[in-house]
Write a protein that holds these residues in place. Structure first.
Motif, PDB file in Angstrom:
ATOM      1  N   GLY A  98       0.817  -1.206   0.000  1.00 57.03           N
ATOM      2  CA  GLY A  98       0.000   0.000   0.000  1.00 57.03           C
ATOM      3  C   GLY A  98       0.851   1.256   0.000  1.00 57.03           C
ATOM      4  O   GLY A  98       0.551   2.230  -0.703  1.00 57.03           O
ATOM      5  N   TRP A  99       1.932   1.234   0.786  1.00 57.67           N
ATOM      6  CA  TRP A  99       2.856   2.374   0.836  1.00 57.67           C
ATOM      7  C   TRP A  99       3.477   2.615  -0.543  1.00 57.67           C
ATOM      8  O   TRP A  99       3.570   3.768  -0.995  1.00 57.67           O
ATOM      9  N   ALA A 100       3.904   1.555  -1.195  1.00 56.46           N
ATOM     10  CA  ALA A 100       4.547   1.695  -2.504  1.00 56.46           C
ATOM     11  C   ALA A 100       3.564   2.250  -3.540  1.00 56.46           C
ATOM     12  O   ALA A 100       3.916   3.130  -4.332  1.00 56.46           O
ATOM     13  N   VAL A 101       2.335   1.736  -3.531  1.00 50.62           N
ATOM     14  CA  VAL A 101       1.332   2.232  -4.485  1.00 50.62           C
ATOM     15  C   VAL A 101       1.012   3.696  -4.204  1.00 50.62           C
ATOM     16  O   VAL A 101       0.960   4.527  -5.121  1.00 50.62           O
ATOM     17  N   ALA A 102       0.812   4.010  -2.923  1.00 52.77           N
ATOM     18  CA  ALA A 102       0.484   5.389  -2.556  1.00 52.77           C
ATOM     19  C   ALA A 102       1.619   6.345  -2.929  1.00 52.77           C
ATOM     20  O   ALA A 102       1.381   7.412  -3.513  1.00 52.77           O
TER      21      ALA A 102
END
Length: 203
Positions: free
Chosen positions: A124-128
């Motif tokens: 999620g962090w990488a996508v965000a």
């Protein structure tokens, strides 16, 4: 306006999820229910298009643009788990499905569980952060994109706190299962009375 859209997307997510499960298990229309569940990710697509359109309009990035990116990223990472969580409980309650797993985890099992959850959080962090950096590119001006960079910092800090206080903590100091209490004295005596005497002890 964008914040209102984020709230609307969250509401739409749960409405579509509930409708899909109700159609699948209450009306027994599994194919239609599956289509409604497949429509859940379209909610995120609407928010993404609205965010990009808003940034391309030439305005300054605001707090809500970063919030939208964070919402999209962690929905991608955990959306499937939320759907599965609701599906298991709905199926158990209305369709005779197996009960959800409510057992508590301890020791290495808990540590592995926390590492898996944190790993999904990193997705999620990488996508965000990818969306935030894409927003910076779309704007084309660092000064107008400061809010997006600040959100990348917030998310990075949150992931580090999560790492230290959960996966690492439970790995270094495993959580022990509670010791089972011995049965009450009267219960032990009752059990002893029910045990048949051996032939050698009979009078």
């Amino acid at each position: 306006m964008l914040f209102g859209l984020i709230v609307a997307c969250e509401v739409a997510f749960w409405v579509l999820l509930g409708a899909g499960l109700a159609v699948r298990y209450l009306l027994r229309l599994r194919r239609l229910g599956g289509l409604l569940l497949l429509a859940v990710p379209l909610v995120d697509l609407v928010l993404l298009v609205a965010s990009v359109a808003d940034l391309r309009g030439g305005g300054r990035a605001e707090f809500t643009h970063g919030l939208a990116a964070a919402y999209l990223g962690f929905t991608v990472a955990f959306g499937h788990d939320m759907v599965r969580w609701a599906d298991v409980r709905f199926a158990h309650r209305y369709a005779g499905g197996p009960p959800p797993d409510r057992r508590k985890r301890y020791g290495r099992e808990l540590a592995r569980h926390e590492w898996r959850a944190w790993g999904k959080g990193m997705i999620g962090w990488a996508v965000a952060c990818g969306l935030l950096l894409a927003g910076v590119v779309v704007i084309g001006d660092i000064e107008r994109a400061v809010a997006l960079l600040e959100w990348a910092g917030r998310l990075t800090f949150a992931m580090l706190v999560w790492l230290v206080f959960w996966p690492l903590a439970y790995t270094v100091i495993p959580k022990r299962a509670p010791v089972d209490a011995r049965p009450p004295l009267d219960a032990r005596e009752s059990h002893h009375d029910r045990v048949p005497h051996s032939s050698g002890e009979q009078s």
